[in-house]
Scaffold this active site. Structure first.
Site, PDB file in Angstrom:
ATOM      1  N   TRP A 130       0.909  -1.066   0.125  1.00  0.00           N
ATOM      2  CA  TRP A 130       0.138   0.016   0.010  1.00  0.00           C
ATOM      3  C   TRP A 130       0.834   1.352  -0.004  1.00  0.00           C
ATOM      4  O   TRP A 130       0.379   2.345  -0.141  1.00  0.00           O
ATOM      5  CB  TRP A 130      -0.933  -0.024   1.212  1.00  0.00           C
ATOM      6  CG  TRP A 130      -0.154  -0.424   2.549  1.00  0.00           C
ATOM      7  CD1 TRP A 130       0.041  -1.598   2.942  1.00  0.00           C
ATOM      8  CD2 TRP A 130       0.722   0.233   3.145  1.00  0.00           C
ATOM      9  NE1 TRP A 130       0.879  -1.523   4.169  1.00  0.00           N
ATOM     10  CE2 TRP A 130       1.641  -0.378   4.320  1.00  0.00           C
ATOM     11  CE3 TRP A 130       0.941   1.830   3.119  1.00  0.00           C
ATOM     12  CZ2 TRP A 130       2.470   0.026   4.855  1.00  0.00           C
ATOM     13  CZ3 TRP A 130       2.005   2.312   4.039  1.00  0.00           C
ATOM     14  CH2 TRP A 130       2.694   1.459   4.961  1.00  0.00           C
ATOM     15  N   ASN A 131       2.017   1.235   0.318  1.00  0.00           N
ATOM     16  CA  ASN A 131       2.860   2.546   0.878  1.00  0.00           C
ATOM     17  C   ASN A 131       3.142   3.369  -0.455  1.00  0.00           C
ATOM     18  O   ASN A 131       3.021   4.327  -0.486  1.00  0.00           O
ATOM     19  CB  ASN A 131       4.083   2.110   1.438  1.00  0.00           C
ATOM     20  CG  ASN A 131       5.204   1.298   0.518  1.00  0.00           C
ATOM     21  OD1 ASN A 131       4.824   0.917  -0.496  1.00  0.00           O
ATOM     22  ND2 ASN A 131       6.214   1.306   0.995  1.00  0.00           N
ATOM     23  N   LYS A 154      -2.797  -8.325  -7.188  1.00  0.00           N
ATOM     24  CA  LYS A 154      -3.354  -8.568  -5.910  1.00  0.00           C
ATOM     25  C   LYS A 154      -2.571  -7.261  -4.950  1.00  0.00           C
ATOM     26  O   LYS A 154      -1.300  -7.500  -4.577  1.00  0.00           O
ATOM     27  CB  LYS A 154      -2.803 -10.105  -5.198  1.00  0.00           C
ATOM     28  CG  LYS A 154      -3.584 -10.269  -3.880  1.00  0.00           C
ATOM     29  CD  LYS A 154      -2.662  -9.662  -2.934  1.00  0.00           C
ATOM     30  CE  LYS A 154      -3.044  -9.857  -1.324  1.00  0.00           C
ATOM     31  NZ  LYS A 154      -4.070  -8.641  -1.054  1.00  0.00           N
ATOM     32  N   HIS A 155      -3.629  -6.336  -4.741  1.00  0.00           N
ATOM     33  CA  HIS A 155      -2.957  -5.234  -4.178  1.00  0.00           C
ATOM     34  C   HIS A 155      -3.117  -5.507  -2.605  1.00  0.00           C
ATOM     35  O   HIS A 155      -4.101  -6.467  -2.035  1.00  0.00           O
ATOM     36  CB  HIS A 155      -3.623  -3.927  -4.888  1.00  0.00           C
ATOM     37  CG  HIS A 155      -2.705  -2.802  -4.678  1.00  0.00           C
ATOM     38  ND1 HIS A 155      -1.713  -2.755  -3.762  1.00  0.00           N
ATOM     39  CD2 HIS A 155      -2.532  -1.782  -5.692  1.00  0.00           C
ATOM     40  CE1 HIS A 155      -0.982  -1.672  -4.141  1.00  0.00           C
ATOM     41  NE2 HIS A 155      -1.632  -1.007  -5.159  1.00  0.00           N
ATOM     42  N   ALA A 156      -2.742  -4.675  -1.700  1.00  0.00           N
ATOM     43  CA  ALA A 156      -2.815  -4.514  -0.612  1.00  0.00           C
ATOM     44  C   ALA A 156      -4.287  -4.538  -0.157  1.00  0.00           C
ATOM     45  O   ALA A 156      -5.015  -3.555  -0.894  1.00  0.00           O
ATOM     46  CB  ALA A 156      -1.974  -3.640   0.205  1.00  0.00           C
ATOM     47  N   SER A 157      -4.707  -4.942   0.906  1.00  0.00           N
ATOM     48  CA  SER A 157      -6.226  -5.008   1.225  1.00  0.00           C
ATOM     49  C   SER A 157      -6.863  -3.484   1.526  1.00  0.00           C
ATOM     50  O   SER A 157      -7.834  -3.381   1.617  1.00  0.00           O
ATOM     51  CB  SER A 157      -6.776  -5.893   2.447  1.00  0.00           C
ATOM     52  OG  SER A 157      -6.267  -7.184   1.854  1.00  0.00           O
ATOM     53  N   GLY A 206       6.819  -6.231  -0.611  1.00  0.00           N
ATOM     54  CA  GLY A 206       6.099  -6.073   1.007  1.00  0.00           C
ATOM     55  C   GLY A 206       7.327  -6.446   1.932  1.00  0.00           C
ATOM     56  O   GLY A 206       8.330  -6.389   1.947  1.00  0.00           O
ATOM     57  N   GLU A 228      10.844  -7.597  -3.572  1.00  0.00           N
ATOM     58  CA  GLU A 228      11.359  -6.513  -3.300  1.00  0.00           C
ATOM     59  C   GLU A 228      10.734  -6.269  -1.856  1.00  0.00           C
ATOM     60  O   GLU A 228       9.796  -5.959  -1.489  1.00  0.00           O
ATOM     61  CB  GLU A 228      10.642  -5.564  -4.057  1.00  0.00           C
ATOM     62  CG  GLU A 228      11.125  -5.281  -5.397  1.00  0.00           C
ATOM     63  CD  GLU A 228      12.420  -4.985  -5.863  1.00  0.00           C
ATOM     64  OE1 GLU A 228      13.125  -4.610  -4.917  1.00  0.00           O
ATOM     65  OE2 GLU A 228      12.906  -4.865  -6.903  1.00  0.00           O
ATOM     66  N   CYS A 262      10.532   1.795   1.635  1.00  0.00           N
ATOM     67  CA  CYS A 262      11.521   0.651   1.869  1.00  0.00           C
ATOM     68  C   CYS A 262      12.820   1.284   1.648  1.00  0.00           C
ATOM     69  O   CYS A 262      13.567   0.960   2.666  1.00  0.00           O
ATOM     70  CB  CYS A 262      11.441  -0.449   0.742  1.00  0.00           C
ATOM     71  SG  CYS A 262      11.267   0.112  -0.791  1.00  0.00           S
ATOM     72  N   GLU A 360      13.940  -3.129  11.058  1.00  0.00           N
ATOM     73  CA  GLU A 360      13.102  -1.930  10.058  1.00  0.00           C
ATOM     74  C   GLU A 360      12.220  -1.047  11.030  1.00  0.00           C
ATOM     75  O   GLU A 360      11.029  -1.873  11.393  1.00  0.00           O
ATOM     76  CB  GLU A 360      12.598  -2.411   8.854  1.00  0.00           C
ATOM     77  CG  GLU A 360      12.009  -1.440   8.163  1.00  0.00           C
ATOM     78  CD  GLU A 360      11.401  -1.771   6.590  1.00  0.00           C
ATOM     79  OE1 GLU A 360      10.689  -2.975   6.778  1.00  0.00           O
ATOM     80  OE2 GLU A 360      11.517  -1.339   5.586  1.00  0.00           O
TER      81      GLU A 360
END
Ligand code: NAP
Length: 455
Positions: A130-131, A154-157, A206, A228, A262, A360
């Site tokens: 999502w970022n 398939k994108h972030a929910s 992700g 990534e 990231c 992180e």
């Protein structure tokens, strides 16, 4: 995780979506395969025209797309507009360069003629975060479509409307039905998709657990993947550096995307000789940042994307403190307002051998470390499970050579923050992942590199 748009600045549930059922997923996979059989026959010229059109649409409607991103994940509107513009750039880049990147490459051998040909693989699954809800997808989609592949997203929910908007842009640009489809599904469905014969390869941007799980599923099926993943990038400032510029850049590099990038600088490794001054200036810069409504044009720092991210980040900060770290500013969620707000935070004195020093921090938190010299700086920079991008500051040529050669990372930027550029490969080593996106290397990830030998 529910598939929904929830405003991170207010907590308001804006819209919820039903996940696709198995029959709907199957229909989309069939469509992708049918589309591929036709689409792979199209010329580079046809694909380029469509991708240029996608760039036009992005540029024309950038305000609308930017608002959608800010609504769904909270990045400042000005950054969202810049993201849409960058998506147009990557579309135009591959529209122009892909035909050259994918042209046959003659090789002189003992054959009458021999060459390398690049051919598409079929339906590629992209599991995205999502970022950077638009950028992450377009940097996959532009090369994949130019190569003749078809895409399944398939994108972030938490960014379903961005996912649907991207599918719509690509359709409106003139790509055939089925060439790029959004699948509104939860993460639990990904392994089944990987196991399906109709999906030929996958890329995931992700977290490490998500990457490991996708790669394990793909490994069982002997399918190619690109990962990534996360980073805890060092930002090294040596004594000879231009300190003022380094501090301004350090602030931008840490706060980019509300600290949720990231390649954000996360560990600041500063030479003793300038550390007091750096710390003081960084503190001033952090405390001057405007935290607030991401829709306002003068906001520097918006909310974190979800309450879970806020909670995790705060837990890490508390762990850093209990491990010996000292908070110079920030250090707790902003409880005077709704939404997922965390203030700019600086932590010093964390012992470098504690586990938390190697994690992180996905939010506006800078960890400051002091080192006596370049040897110690490089050693600490490399003392990380990650290896995505490193930024290092020096005006000494020999130091520059050593930093470039010795830092373990997918990218080293000298006297600049780490950034992605369509012309340069992007990706990590160690637990930051493998494979590359962007540039010629990126478009070669999802093609059959076929050797042809003719007598
Ligand atoms: P995440 O939880 O891993 O989510 C990313 C995507 O993976 C989402 O679509 C998510 O779906 C899906 N997913 C989650 N668990 C999965 C599983 N077990 N199997 C298959 N798919 C799964 O990542 P995040 O925490 O949202 O994003 C932040 C991380 O991404 C950070 O570590 C950041 O550094 C990294 N990142 C890396 C890059 C890069 O280029 N290297 C760029 C941006 C971000 P759901 O939303 O449905 O859970």
């Amino acid at each position: 995780m529910a598939i929904a748009t929830i405003n991170p600045a207010t907590g308001e549930i804006f819209k919820t979506f039903e996940a696709l059922n198995d029959a709907e997923i199957t229909a989309k996979l069939d469509l992708a395969n049918q589309a591929f059989e036709q689409y792979r026959q199209t010329s580079f010229l046809t694909r380029s025209h469509a991708l240029q059109k996608a760039a036009d649409i992005l540029e024309q409607d950038k305000a609308e797309f930017a608002k959608l991103m800010t609504l769904e994940m909270g990045k400042p509107l000005k950054a969202a507009i810049a993201e849409v513009e960058k998506c147009a750039v990557v579309c135009r880049y591959y529209a122009e360069h892909a035909p050259g990147f994918l042209a046959d490459v003659p090789v002189k051998t003992d054959a009458s003629h021999s060459f390398v040909r690049y051919q598409p693989m079929g339906a590629i699954l992209a599991v995205m975060p999502w970022n950077f809800p638009f950028w992450q997808v377009f940097r996959f989609a532009a090369p994949a479509l130019m190569a003749g592949n078809v895409g399944l997203l398939k994108h972030a929910s938490n960014v379903p409307q961005c996912a649907l908007a991207i599918e719509d842009i690509i359709r409106r640009a003139g790509f055939p039905e089925g060439a790029f489809q959004t699948l509104l599904i939860g993460a639990a469905k990904v392994a089944d998709l990987i196991a399906d014969d109709r999906v030929k390869a996958a890329t995931l941007t992700g977290s490490e657990p998500a990457g490991a799980s996708l790669a394990a599923a793909a490994g069982k099926q002997i399918k190619k993947t690109v990962l990534e993943l996360g980073g805890s990038d060092p930002f090294i400032v040596l004594a000879s550096a231009d300190l003022e510029t380094a501090v301004v850049t350090a602030t931008t590099a840490r706060m980019l995307n509300n600290g949720q990038s990231c390649i954000a600088a996360k560990r600041f490794i500063i030479a003793d000789a300038i550390a007091d001054k750096f710390e003081k200036l960084l503190l001033e810069k952090f405390e001057a940042l405007k935290v607030g409504d991401p829709m306002q044009p003068d906001t520097d720092l918006g909310p974190l994307a979800t309450p879970g991210i806020l909670q995790d980040l705060d837990q890490q900060v508390q762990n850093a403190v209990s491990s010996g770290g000292k908070v110079l500013t920030g250090g707790h969620p902003l409880s005077d307002r709704p939404g997922n707000f965390y203030p700019p935070t600086i932590i010093i004195d964390i012992p470098t051998d504690t586990p938390i020093a190697k994690e992180e921090f996905f939010g506006p938190v800078a960890l400051l470390f002091r080192v006596p010299d370049i040897d110690a700086a490089i050693k600490l920079a490399n003392d990380s499970p990650f290896g995505l991008g490193a930024s290092a500051w020096t005006t000494n040529d020999q130091e520059c050579d050593r930093l470039v050669e010795e830092i373990e990372a997918g990218a080293v930027f000298i006297n600049s923050m780490v950034k992605s550029d369509p012309q340069l490969p992007f990706g990590g080593i160690k637990r930051s992942g493998y494979g590359r996106e962007l540039s010629i290397q990126g478009i070669h990830e999802f093609v059959n590199i076929k050797t042809v030998w003719v007598k």
